[in-house]
Design a protein around this motif. Sequence first.
Motif, PDB file in Angstrom:
ATOM      1  N   TYR A 211       0.820  -1.207   0.000  1.00 42.81           N
ATOM      2  CA  TYR A 211       0.000   0.000   0.000  1.00 42.81           C
ATOM      3  C   TYR A 211       0.854   1.258   0.000  1.00 42.81           C
ATOM      4  O   TYR A 211       1.823   1.351   0.749  1.00 42.81           O
ATOM      5  CB  TYR A 211      -0.881   0.062   1.263  1.00 42.81           C
ATOM      6  CG  TYR A 211      -2.075  -0.868   1.278  1.00 42.81           C
ATOM      7  CD1 TYR A 211      -2.537  -1.484   0.130  1.00 42.81           C
ATOM      8  CD2 TYR A 211      -2.756  -1.102   2.472  1.00 42.81           C
ATOM      9  CE1 TYR A 211      -3.644  -2.321   0.165  1.00 42.81           C
ATOM     10  CE2 TYR A 211      -3.859  -1.929   2.525  1.00 42.81           C
ATOM     11  CZ  TYR A 211      -4.297  -2.549   1.363  1.00 42.81           C
ATOM     12  OH  TYR A 211      -5.380  -3.374   1.400  1.00 42.81           O
ATOM     13  N   LEU A 212       0.475   2.212  -0.846  1.00 44.36           N
ATOM     14  CA  LEU A 212       0.966   3.574  -0.671  1.00 44.36           C
ATOM     15  C   LEU A 212      -0.255   4.351  -0.189  1.00 44.36           C
ATOM     16  O   LEU A 212      -1.187   4.611  -0.954  1.00 44.36           O
ATOM     17  CB  LEU A 212       1.490   4.160  -1.979  1.00 44.36           C
ATOM     18  CG  LEU A 212       1.952   5.622  -1.900  1.00 44.36           C
ATOM     19  CD1 LEU A 212       3.064   5.795  -0.889  1.00 44.36           C
ATOM     20  CD2 LEU A 212       2.428   6.117  -3.261  1.00 44.36           C
ATOM     21  N   PHE A 213      -0.239   4.664   1.093  1.00 46.41           N
ATOM     22  CA  PHE A 213      -1.447   5.162   1.729  1.00 46.41           C
ATOM     23  C   PHE A 213      -1.313   6.662   1.983  1.00 46.41           C
ATOM     24  O   PHE A 213      -0.434   7.107   2.704  1.00 46.41           O
ATOM     25  CB  PHE A 213      -1.659   4.423   3.053  1.00 46.41           C
ATOM     26  CG  PHE A 213      -2.961   4.733   3.714  1.00 46.41           C
ATOM     27  CD1 PHE A 213      -4.090   3.984   3.427  1.00 46.41           C
ATOM     28  CD2 PHE A 213      -3.063   5.772   4.626  1.00 46.41           C
ATOM     29  CE1 PHE A 213      -5.299   4.268   4.029  1.00 46.41           C
ATOM     30  CE2 PHE A 213      -4.276   6.066   5.235  1.00 46.41           C
ATOM     31  CZ  PHE A 213      -5.392   5.307   4.933  1.00 46.41           C
ATOM     32  N   ILE A 214      -2.200   7.427   1.353  1.00 44.19           N
ATOM     33  CA  ILE A 214      -2.122   8.879   1.472  1.00 44.19           C
ATOM     34  C   ILE A 214      -3.224   9.358   2.398  1.00 44.19           C
ATOM     35  O   ILE A 214      -4.367   8.896   2.309  1.00 44.19           O
ATOM     36  CB  ILE A 214      -2.279   9.521   0.087  1.00 44.19           C
ATOM     37  CG1 ILE A 214      -1.043   9.191  -0.733  1.00 44.19           C
ATOM     38  CG2 ILE A 214      -2.495  11.008   0.187  1.00 44.19           C
ATOM     39  CD1 ILE A 214      -1.151   9.583  -2.153  1.00 44.19           C
ATOM     40  N   SER A 215      -2.858  10.261   3.271  1.00 42.02           N
ATOM     41  CA  SER A 215      -3.860  10.715   4.223  1.00 42.02           C
ATOM     42  C   SER A 215      -3.405  12.002   4.863  1.00 42.02           C
ATOM     43  O   SER A 215      -2.225  12.328   4.852  1.00 42.02           O
ATOM     44  CB  SER A 215      -4.058   9.648   5.300  1.00 42.02           C
ATOM     45  OG  SER A 215      -5.053  10.071   6.203  1.00 42.02           O
ATOM     46  N   HIS A 216      -4.356  12.791   5.400  1.00 42.74           N
ATOM     47  CA  HIS A 216      -3.846  13.758   6.348  1.00 42.74           C
ATOM     48  C   HIS A 216      -4.370  13.473   7.753  1.00 42.74           C
ATOM     49  O   HIS A 216      -4.255  14.278   8.637  1.00 42.74           O
ATOM     50  CB  HIS A 216      -4.050  15.231   5.939  1.00 42.74           C
ATOM     51  CG  HIS A 216      -5.333  15.554   5.273  1.00 42.74           C
ATOM     52  ND1 HIS A 216      -5.387  16.333   4.153  1.00 42.74           N
ATOM     53  CD2 HIS A 216      -6.581  15.202   5.541  1.00 42.74           C
ATOM     54  CE1 HIS A 216      -6.634  16.448   3.776  1.00 42.74           C
ATOM     55  NE2 HIS A 216      -7.380  15.773   4.593  1.00 42.74           N
ATOM     56  N   ASP A 217      -4.901  12.293   7.916  1.00 38.50           N
ATOM     57  CA  ASP A 217      -5.344  11.876   9.241  1.00 38.50           C
ATOM     58  C   ASP A 217      -4.234  11.042   9.887  1.00 38.50           C
ATOM     59  O   ASP A 217      -4.020   9.883   9.548  1.00 38.50           O
ATOM     60  CB  ASP A 217      -6.628  11.050   9.099  1.00 38.50           C
ATOM     61  CG  ASP A 217      -7.221  10.711  10.446  1.00 38.50           C
ATOM     62  OD1 ASP A 217      -6.501  10.795  11.447  1.00 38.50           O
ATOM     63  OD2 ASP A 217      -8.412  10.349  10.479  1.00 38.50           O
ATOM     64  N   LEU A 218      -3.522  11.682  10.797  1.00 37.22           N
ATOM     65  CA  LEU A 218      -2.342  11.003  11.349  1.00 37.22           C
ATOM     66  C   LEU A 218      -2.702   9.783  12.192  1.00 37.22           C
ATOM     67  O   LEU A 218      -1.950   8.812  12.238  1.00 37.22           O
ATOM     68  CB  LEU A 218      -1.526  11.990  12.172  1.00 37.22           C
ATOM     69  CG  LEU A 218      -0.743  12.959  11.303  1.00 37.22           C
ATOM     70  CD1 LEU A 218      -0.285  14.149  12.096  1.00 37.22           C
ATOM     71  CD2 LEU A 218       0.443  12.240  10.685  1.00 37.22           C
ATOM     72  N   ALA A 219      -3.848   9.837  12.831  1.00 33.83           N
ATOM     73  CA  ALA A 219      -4.251   8.685  13.638  1.00 33.83           C
ATOM     74  C   ALA A 219      -4.381   7.451  12.752  1.00 33.83           C
ATOM     75  O   ALA A 219      -3.934   6.353  13.103  1.00 33.83           O
ATOM     76  CB  ALA A 219      -5.568   8.990  14.333  1.00 33.83           C
TER      77      ALA A 219
END
Lengths: 273, 299
Positions: A211-219
Amino acid sequence: MVEPILEIQGVRKTYPARRSLFGRSAAVDALKGVSLAVTPGESFGLVGESGSGKTTLTRSILRLEAPTAGRILFKGEDMARLGPKALRTLRARIQIVFQDPYASLNPRMTVEEIVSEPMLVHRDILRLDRAGRRDRAAELLALVGLSTQHLARNPHEFSGGQRQRIGIARALAAGPELLLLDEPTSALDVSVQAQVLNLLIDLQDRLGLTYLFISHDLAVVRYLCDRVALIHSGVLVEEGPTREIFDAPQSDYARMLLGAAPKVRVPPATPSG
Amino acid sequence: MSKLADPIAATAAGPVRREKLARALFRFRQSRLSLLGAAIVALVLFFALLGSVLAPYPDDVRGSVSTAARFLAPSAAHPFGTNEVGQDVLSLTMAGTTVSVLAGFGVVIIGSLLGTLVGAVAGFAGGLVDEALMRFTDLVLTIPSLILAMAIAAALGPGFENMVLAISLSWWPGYARLVRGEVLAAREEVYVTAARAIGASPARVLFRHILPNCLSPIIVKMSLDMGFAILTVAGLGFIGIGVRPPTPEWGTLLSTARSYMPDYWWTAMAPGMAMFLAVFGFNLLGDGLRDVLDPRGRR
Ligand SMILES: Nc1ncnc2c1ncn2[C@@H]1O[C@H](COP(=O)(O)OP(=O)(O)OP(=O)(O)O)[C@@H](O)[C@H]1O
Ligand SMILES: [Mg+2]
């Protein structure tokens, strides 16, 4: 050392200036020399503010956009050198799940058509006939927690979470090795987010995906990813194992992102009232 | 053997499709005007099919002349009177529906096909192709359509097919611009990006993902255009280019009637009203279809 499945070397992307009715828009440097490597089987998190270039990077990886400079290697192969046929084959091996499940499914197609399309496009690789495609579509739906009776429906008959499951089924249809997840849960309700994340974790275990997982949710990133990179206006600011970044952030940007995230503290093991 | 897998589709697809259709019908039915439009269009189509058979004086339709019955005022025997050669105006008008509606259909279908092709290629390819195609489209658009059609009809010679072709050739630019705009918008949709990411070919992306999502406004425009196409056909007939007598056609009927106005006003009544009804009906239907198919365009 294991050979990386995806290697990004000094990738730059400049969107050229555009003339419009309202004057000129300046050229945008969306990526300013990004390098990173993703090893097979891991979950690599990419975190950054809005507009920092995360989506541009996924578009470059999928070669929907040609990088202005730099190289992107998939299993050691330079994607820029691939001919149209090889590129098509590659698109069976890298797939993407989009942020907005309301926009990413063609409203004029049934779920079956949506999920079988990758098998149709890659029929020379997958070698599935009509019945085979239908069986596999049903199988994929079951895999993402939907049922066969959903096959004949149109996307608008589903909730956001269900649509995202359909999007995931489509991404899995051609049997990819690398999945780009561009904020796959940020458009969903909190309760549904957890379900979709657990589905993703489960799928990774079962199918051995990277997975290359993009997010701005750090949790979420902390929960899901083995390694993280922080991106800020087209530049990687920090990169390392998730634990290290979260426990000892090196840059101000990292501290800022961590500070902005809601504190999720594990309460000390004391009996609470 | 693959039939064995089908029960799933049979049980699931049936009710869903029917339900969607029912919902669309419901929305359509809520508007009285759309229903009226549909009824008028049905009537017009009915006469287009059976007008010459149902005409009370079929001989007149075939061109028989009776000077004794010239310019009879409306009566029970001739509800809309007779014309300068003693033919029943109602019969001629009923029979004229066929040519007018057929020509209208022809124009709208050929025009929309041509225009959709040009617009879709321009919007999808972009760059120089787009530039060239749209400049050409604008060029055709600047020429008044009736005059262009007249010029083409004059060059090709009179006749039904040439008339339809002539009007179609001046008709497509509207579709080209509409479709180009729709394609440009649809091209940026995430599901189109998804299709490209899957590895779908450009043709597949255009025909499977982009064009189906541009269809509603095209259908609405076709329905709205039907009325104007019928008017244009009549306009050509009125100027004397188009279908040759004795084949009855509304525009030609009106044009002949004009010389005998206002004394023999009834000769213009039936064809004029028929034209008004047809244009009105197709426009109401188009508006209703827009409400069902293309809710964005609703006022
Ligand atoms: N097609 C385009 N043309 C011009 N500029 C673009 C284009 N796409 C993106 N940009 C610009 O590139 C920069 C990076 O955009 P990008 O979509 O990659 O950000 P992002 O990190 O995905 O943001 P978000 O978290 O909001 O999705 C932004 O400044 C954006 O305005
Ligand atoms: Mg983005």
